[in-house]
Design a protein around this motif. Sequence first.
Motif, PDB file in Angstrom:
ATOM      1  N   ARG A   1      58.597 -11.007 -83.535  1.00 50.31           N
ATOM      2  CA  ARG A   1      59.774 -12.139 -83.955  1.00 50.31           C
ATOM      3  C   ARG A   1      60.327 -11.683 -84.837  1.00 50.31           C
ATOM      4  NH1 ARG A   1      58.380 -18.014 -82.014  1.00 50.31           N
ATOM      5  NH2 ARG A   1      59.955 -19.805 -82.674  1.00 50.31           N
ATOM      6  N   THR A   2      59.253 -11.685 -86.098  1.00 53.68           N
ATOM      7  CA  THR A   2      59.171 -12.026 -87.426  1.00 53.68           C
ATOM      8  C   THR A   2      60.410 -11.409 -88.082  1.00 53.68           C
ATOM      9  OG1 THR A   2      56.940 -13.116 -88.118  1.00 53.68           O
ATOM     10  CG2 THR A   2      57.809 -12.334 -89.908  1.00 53.68           C
TER      11      THR A   2
ATOM     12  N   THR B   1      65.670 -21.014 -94.983  1.00 55.24           N
ATOM     13  CA  THR B   1      64.882 -20.681 -93.275  1.00 55.24           C
ATOM     14  C   THR B   1      63.278 -20.496 -93.779  1.00 55.24           C
ATOM     15  OG1 THR B   1      65.244 -18.415 -93.978  1.00 55.24           O
ATOM     16  CG2 THR B   1      67.419 -19.507 -92.495  1.00 55.24           C
TER      17      THR B   1
ATOM     18  N   ASP C   1      63.630 -12.123 -87.897  1.00 57.12           N
ATOM     19  CA  ASP C   1      63.412 -13.575 -88.800  1.00 57.12           C
ATOM     20  C   ASP C   1      64.128 -12.741 -90.117  1.00 57.12           C
ATOM     21  OD1 ASP C   1      62.931 -15.417 -86.958  1.00 57.12           O
ATOM     22  OD2 ASP C   1      61.397 -15.675 -87.627  1.00 57.12           O
ATOM     23  N   ARG C   2      63.513 -12.005 -90.052  1.00 56.66           N
ATOM     24  CA  ARG C   2      64.385 -11.229 -91.059  1.00 56.66           C
ATOM     25  C   ARG C   2      65.039 -10.525 -91.707  1.00 56.66           C
ATOM     26  NH1 ARG C   2      60.643 -11.976 -96.136  1.00 56.66           N
ATOM     27  NH2 ARG C   2      58.866 -13.025 -95.439  1.00 56.66           N
TER      28      ARG C   2
ATOM     29  N   ASN D   1      60.832 -22.455 -91.012  1.00 53.89           N
ATOM     30  CA  ASN D   1      60.010 -22.008 -90.254  1.00 53.89           C
ATOM     31  C   ASN D   1      58.438 -21.822 -90.596  1.00 53.89           C
ATOM     32  OD1 ASN D   1      62.364 -20.408 -88.357  1.00 53.89           O
ATOM     33  ND2 ASN D   1      62.295 -18.975 -90.051  1.00 53.89           N
TER      34      ASN D   1
ATOM     35  N   SER E   1      68.025 -11.736 -89.640  1.00 48.53           N
ATOM     36  CA  SER E   1      68.818 -13.172 -89.431  1.00 48.53           C
ATOM     37  C   SER E   1      69.412 -12.800 -91.355  1.00 48.53           C
ATOM     38  CB  SER E   1      68.465 -13.681 -89.008  1.00 48.53           C
ATOM     39  OG  SER E   1      68.180 -13.476 -87.398  1.00 48.53           O
ATOM     40  N   GLN E   2      68.172 -13.295 -92.381  1.00 48.91           N
ATOM     41  CA  GLN E   2      67.886 -13.666 -93.370  1.00 48.91           C
ATOM     42  C   GLN E   2      68.982 -12.171 -93.798  1.00 48.91           C
ATOM     43  OE1 GLN E   2      63.986 -14.037 -94.823  1.00 48.91           O
ATOM     44  NE2 GLN E   2      63.535 -15.222 -93.006  1.00 48.91           N
TER      45      GLN E   2
END
Length: 411
Positions: free
Chosen positions: A346-347, A190, A350-351, A194, A353-354
């Motif tokens: 938002r970041t 990802t 993403d974390r 990104n 999700s990872q």
Amino acid sequence: MGLEPFSADDPIFSHESVLRDTYTPDDLVERDRELQEYQNALKPVIKGEDPKNIFLYGQTGVGKSIATEMILDRLDQDQQQYDYLDIKSLNILCKGLNSSYQVSVKLVNEFRPPGEKIPPTGYSPDAVLEMLWTHLTELDATHVLIVLDEIDSIGGNDDILYQLPRANSNGNVPPEETKIGVIGISNDFTFRDNLDARVKDSLAEEEIHFPPYDAPQLENILRQRAKKAFEDDVLSNDVIPLTAAFSGQESGSARQALKLLYKAGDLARSRDETTVVEDHVREAEPLVEAGKVEDELASLPTQSHLTLHAVLRLSEEDELPVKSNVIYQQYQQAAEAIDADVKTDRTIRDRLSQLSLKGFLDVDERNKGSQGGSYYLYDLDIREDVVRDILEDDDRMAPLYGSETRTLGSF
């Protein structure tokens, strides 16, 4: 019962270090295609031309770092026959470096003797970059290949990934003085997706994907290592196929397969047995899997550790599952407490999700009913004590678990 004498006698292993992470094999089995692509990408360098910027990606344990070490060693040997070449390489492990500034400081200090290294704070980003450009320009080399391993640790603060690959074209380092090439290595799929478009264009002129190994490939790798690692005839016929099958289904990682084989042999040795059998592999598998989770947790960059810390605190307060905005509030407090960069919500999504993809978090999608749309609830999917132990051992995170910090807010 007292201590027994140490003895060099070992009925199982002849050279057990061959199964460890620190061992570099003479050949990288099952990676012919990737090695050929890698050498082709570096072909301009041996001709004295501008290097391509190369991006390697794939999960841990699939040969990216070993391939890089082997390729650069071979390039160093082969350049000796060409008088017009002086190629140098610089390998930076970005783990623990969560910003472009920290990577820049690390690079500058690679060129400086111990008494002249710059501190991790105190200079402007532009000043540090100017120092770096000066060092690269003054270096007595025709080419410098800069390897940035685990570049996903940098996260969203990725300006260095734009600046370095364009050091020549932007005029920061004259190409007639030193030609600069960057090799980025990432374990995080990802992260590549990104990247800012301008960064991706600069860094990934040539992309090489290292896919997971399947069971037959892992079996070949294990047989190659086993010949050197074990005494003759100590492995029963089913040990290597079973080890490869377990690892192929679970991770596709040669590193994990080697750890499993090593642990099976170690169990046999600890019981003074002279043969490694299928039962040793089956007994070793959950032990290695538990260690894998801890290794994965420990290897996460600081921003992911901060995100996990936020989820852990909410778990300890029995507030899970929660939406990402609640986690983000906890994250902000933690980041500020250790003086880390505070990333955007938002970041951090993403974390999250990872972390869920890695199996550390459970995520549940909920629908808003007649209002339409959906939202996600996050929960911890591994034991609290495992997460806490890893975070407490991280030097950057340790202050969050000290007595002086526990008095702050929810800490």
